[in-house]
Motif scaffolding. Sequence first.
Motif, PDB file in Angstrom:
ATOM      1  N   ALA A 188      21.896  78.159  25.337  1.00  0.00           N
ATOM      2  CA  ALA A 188      20.701  77.405  25.716  1.00  0.00           C
ATOM      3  C   ALA A 188      20.166  76.600  24.536  1.00  0.00           C
ATOM      4  O   ALA A 188      19.769  75.433  24.683  1.00  0.00           O
ATOM      5  N   ALA A 189      20.158  77.207  23.350  1.00  0.00           N
ATOM      6  CA  ALA A 189      19.676  76.500  22.158  1.00  0.00           C
ATOM      7  C   ALA A 189      20.566  75.303  21.838  1.00  0.00           C
ATOM      8  O   ALA A 189      20.080  74.209  21.502  1.00  0.00           O
ATOM      9  N   LEU A 190      21.875  75.495  21.931  1.00  0.00           N
ATOM     10  CA  LEU A 190      22.818  74.405  21.665  1.00  0.00           C
ATOM     11  C   LEU A 190      22.639  73.274  22.677  1.00  0.00           C
ATOM     12  O   LEU A 190      22.557  72.091  22.315  1.00  0.00           O
ATOM     13  N   LEU A 191      22.577  73.636  23.958  1.00  0.00           N
ATOM     14  CA  LEU A 191      22.454  72.626  25.011  1.00  0.00           C
ATOM     15  C   LEU A 191      21.143  71.859  24.903  1.00  0.00           C
ATOM     16  O   LEU A 191      21.109  70.640  25.106  1.00  0.00           O
ATOM     17  N   ALA A 192      20.061  72.562  24.610  1.00  0.00           N
ATOM     18  CA  ALA A 192      18.767  71.889  24.484  1.00  0.00           C
ATOM     19  C   ALA A 192      18.821  70.818  23.397  1.00  0.00           C
ATOM     20  O   ALA A 192      18.270  69.716  23.557  1.00  0.00           O
ATOM     21  N   GLY A 193      19.490  71.137  22.283  1.00  0.00           N
ATOM     22  CA  GLY A 193      19.638  70.155  21.220  1.00  0.00           C
ATOM     23  C   GLY A 193      20.480  68.967  21.638  1.00  0.00           C
ATOM     24  O   GLY A 193      20.124  67.809  21.380  1.00  0.00           O
ATOM     25  N   TRP A 194      21.595  69.217  22.290  1.00  0.00           N
ATOM     26  CA  TRP A 194      22.452  68.128  22.762  1.00  0.00           C
ATOM     27  C   TRP A 194      21.749  67.280  23.806  1.00  0.00           C
ATOM     28  O   TRP A 194      21.858  66.048  23.797  1.00  0.00           O
ATOM     29  N   MET A 195      21.033  67.921  24.720  1.00  0.00           N
ATOM     30  CA  MET A 195      20.342  67.181  25.775  1.00  0.00           C
ATOM     31  C   MET A 195      19.318  66.221  25.192  1.00  0.00           C
ATOM     32  O   MET A 195      19.162  65.096  25.665  1.00  0.00           O
ATOM     33  N   GLU A 196      18.629  66.665  24.148  1.00  0.00           N
ATOM     34  CA  GLU A 196      17.627  65.803  23.514  1.00  0.00           C
ATOM     35  C   GLU A 196      18.275  64.715  22.677  1.00  0.00           C
ATOM     36  O   GLU A 196      17.878  63.544  22.737  1.00  0.00           O
ATOM     37  N   THR A 197      19.285  65.066  21.915  1.00  0.00           N
ATOM     38  CA  THR A 197      19.922  64.097  21.015  1.00  0.00           C
ATOM     39  C   THR A 197      20.616  62.978  21.772  1.00  0.00           C
ATOM     40  O   THR A 197      20.524  61.802  21.399  1.00  0.00           O
ATOM     41  N   TYR A 198      21.316  63.328  22.857  1.00  0.00           N
ATOM     42  CA  TYR A 198      22.133  62.346  23.576  1.00  0.00           C
ATOM     43  C   TYR A 198      21.572  61.977  24.949  1.00  0.00           C
ATOM     44  O   TYR A 198      22.245  61.270  25.711  1.00  0.00           O
ATOM     45  N   SER A 199      20.371  62.433  25.264  1.00  0.00           N
ATOM     46  CA  SER A 199      19.745  62.141  26.571  1.00  0.00           C
ATOM     47  C   SER A 199      20.652  62.553  27.736  1.00  0.00           C
ATOM     48  O   SER A 199      20.848  61.806  28.699  1.00  0.00           O
ATOM     49  N   ILE A 200      21.223  63.738  27.619  1.00  0.00           N
ATOM     50  CA  ILE A 200      22.098  64.262  28.669  1.00  0.00           C
ATOM     51  C   ILE A 200      21.251  65.019  29.686  1.00  0.00           C
ATOM     52  O   ILE A 200      20.556  65.970  29.325  1.00  0.00           O
ATOM     53  N   PRO A 201      21.270  64.634  30.944  1.00  0.00           N
ATOM     54  CA  PRO A 201      20.485  65.349  31.953  1.00  0.00           C
ATOM     55  C   PRO A 201      21.129  66.682  32.310  1.00  0.00           C
ATOM     56  O   PRO A 201      22.335  66.878  32.117  1.00  0.00           O
ATOM     57  N   ALA A 202      20.324  67.592  32.833  1.00  0.00           N
ATOM     58  CA  ALA A 202      20.849  68.911  33.214  1.00  0.00           C
ATOM     59  C   ALA A 202      21.958  68.795  34.248  1.00  0.00           C
ATOM     60  O   ALA A 202      22.872  69.628  34.291  1.00  0.00           O
ATOM     61  N   GLU A 203      21.905  67.769  35.079  1.00  0.00           N
ATOM     62  CA  GLU A 203      22.932  67.583  36.125  1.00  0.00           C
ATOM     63  C   GLU A 203      24.300  67.295  35.534  1.00  0.00           C
ATOM     64  O   GLU A 203      25.317  67.384  36.236  1.00  0.00           O
ATOM     65  N   HIS A 204      24.333  66.941  34.256  1.00  0.00           N
ATOM     66  CA  HIS A 204      25.607  66.635  33.596  1.00  0.00           C
ATOM     67  C   HIS A 204      26.104  67.788  32.736  1.00  0.00           C
ATOM     68  O   HIS A 204      26.928  67.584  31.845  1.00  0.00           O
ATOM     69  N   ILE A 205      25.616  68.982  32.997  1.00  0.00           N
ATOM     70  CA  ILE A 205      26.181  70.198  32.402  1.00  0.00           C
ATOM     71  C   ILE A 205      27.053  70.837  33.471  1.00  0.00           C
ATOM     72  O   ILE A 205      26.559  71.250  34.527  1.00  0.00           O
ATOM     73  N   THR A 206      28.344  70.900  33.242  1.00  0.00           N
ATOM     74  CA  THR A 206      29.283  71.326  34.272  1.00  0.00           C
ATOM     75  C   THR A 206      30.297  72.306  33.688  1.00  0.00           C
ATOM     76  O   THR A 206      30.147  72.776  32.565  1.00  0.00           O
ATOM     77  N   THR A 207      31.324  72.621  34.437  1.00  0.00           N
ATOM     78  CA  THR A 207      32.329  73.593  34.021  1.00  0.00           C
ATOM     79  C   THR A 207      33.717  72.968  33.985  1.00  0.00           C
ATOM     80  O   THR A 207      33.974  71.930  34.614  1.00  0.00           O
ATOM     81  N   HIS A 208      34.599  73.627  33.253  1.00  0.00           N
ATOM     82  CA  HIS A 208      35.991  73.180  33.226  1.00  0.00           C
ATOM     83  C   HIS A 208      36.601  73.249  34.623  1.00  0.00           C
ATOM     84  O   HIS A 208      37.370  72.377  35.020  1.00  0.00           O
ATOM     85  N   ARG A 209      36.234  74.283  35.360  1.00  0.00           N
ATOM     86  CA  ARG A 209      36.733  74.409  36.729  1.00  0.00           C
ATOM     87  C   ARG A 209      36.378  73.177  37.567  1.00  0.00           C
ATOM     88  O   ARG A 209      37.196  72.669  38.343  1.00  0.00           O
ATOM     89  N   ALA A 210      35.160  72.671  37.394  1.00  0.00           N
ATOM     90  CA  ALA A 210      34.684  71.568  38.230  1.00  0.00           C
ATOM     91  C   ALA A 210      35.334  70.236  37.888  1.00  0.00           C
ATOM     92  O   ALA A 210      35.544  69.400  38.775  1.00  0.00           O
ATOM     93  N   VAL A 211      35.662  69.996  36.610  1.00  0.00           N
ATOM     94  CA  VAL A 211      36.220  68.691  36.233  1.00  0.00           C
ATOM     95  C   VAL A 211      37.739  68.659  36.297  1.00  0.00           C
ATOM     96  O   VAL A 211      38.334  67.572  36.340  1.00  0.00           O
ATOM     97  N   ASP A 212      38.391  69.814  36.312  1.00  0.00           N
ATOM     98  CA  ASP A 212      39.854  69.872  36.307  1.00  0.00           C
ATOM     99  C   ASP A 212      40.420  69.314  37.606  1.00  0.00           C
ATOM    100  O   ASP A 212      40.060  69.759  38.698  1.00  0.00           O
ATOM    101  N   LEU A 213      41.313  68.335  37.500  1.00  0.00           N
ATOM    102  CA  LEU A 213      41.906  67.720  38.687  1.00  0.00           C
ATOM    103  C   LEU A 213      43.174  68.426  39.144  1.00  0.00           C
ATOM    104  O   LEU A 213      43.652  68.190  40.246  1.00  0.00           O
ATOM    105  N   GLY A 214      43.716  69.295  38.295  1.00  0.00           N
ATOM    106  CA  GLY A 214      44.948  69.986  38.658  1.00  0.00           C
ATOM    107  C   GLY A 214      44.717  71.280  39.409  1.00  0.00           C
ATOM    108  O   GLY A 214      45.677  71.892  39.890  1.00  0.00           O
TER     109      GLY A 214
END
Length: 292
Positions: free
Chosen positions: A239-265
């Motif tokens: 949570a601490a790591l993500l909060a920092g990344w979200m603020e630094t790069y303006s990443i919305p919570a909806e763009h936190i996902t899993t390897h399972r979800a992005v894997d096309l294979g």
Amino acid sequence: MSTAPQPWWIACAAGGMLALGAVGWLARELSAEPSAGHLRPSLFELLEEVRQPPAAPEPGRRAAPGPPSQRSWQSPLRASCTITDPGQRQRLQRLVGQVQTSPARVQIHPTNFGERFTRDAYGNPIDPTPQLVVLHETVYGIGSAINTFLTPHPRDDDQVSYHTLIGGDGSVVQVLDPAKRAFGAGNSAFNGRWVVTNAKVGGSVNNFALHVSLETPLDGEDEGPAHSGYSPAQYDALAALLAGWMETYSIPAEHITTHRAVDLGGERADPRSFQWSALQQRLQNLGALCRR
């Protein structure tokens, strides 16, 4: 009645007249001013076009292929401004600073990461700014993962890395600077988006993603569908790591996902046994899920 052969000088004269006619036509074509409505290219222009080598494709002229269809990501994280645990909030706020300023660092082998591209394989401009976070798990211990990243891997199929590792005790190890491109997800896409940086191997989210991997507990060092889960200290650090990344790069919570979800294979299942409710509570108390 036979035809008498023409004298040689008559044939030469005829040939000369044809040559003069051709020269006169060429001179008219090269010197002619274009008249109104006259769109036909001059002979000079045609000759110039033939002499010029084929022009290289300009950036952006070739369309990049899109990824195959996949299920859209529906984030389990909910927007909320409610602080449910002020004590946890204070503790995590201190941890955010520690994660950003003093994580352990490892310098991995250059074959296991790359630069973020500003153009794809087809010459189109692309934004290399991190816009997505992909969650993983190590499957084996954190030491095994680090040794893998330290080992040279000349073959593309063997190259792998994350930006950050989180040990079972909550320790945070920065494996790669977020400005670099980690090889965390091969054939992958997020909500219909990928970047093709090598036309021979297809597309990936790596060019615009950040990758973080949680150390798997001992009972998860197999291919089973689940394990005992991650420790509270790991969720705190995540949570601490993500909060920092979200603020630094303006990443919305909806763009936190899993390897399972992005894997096309359809071959990835990580992170197994992940509790989104544990992450929800911590990010909510940090104010990272508050939309105003």
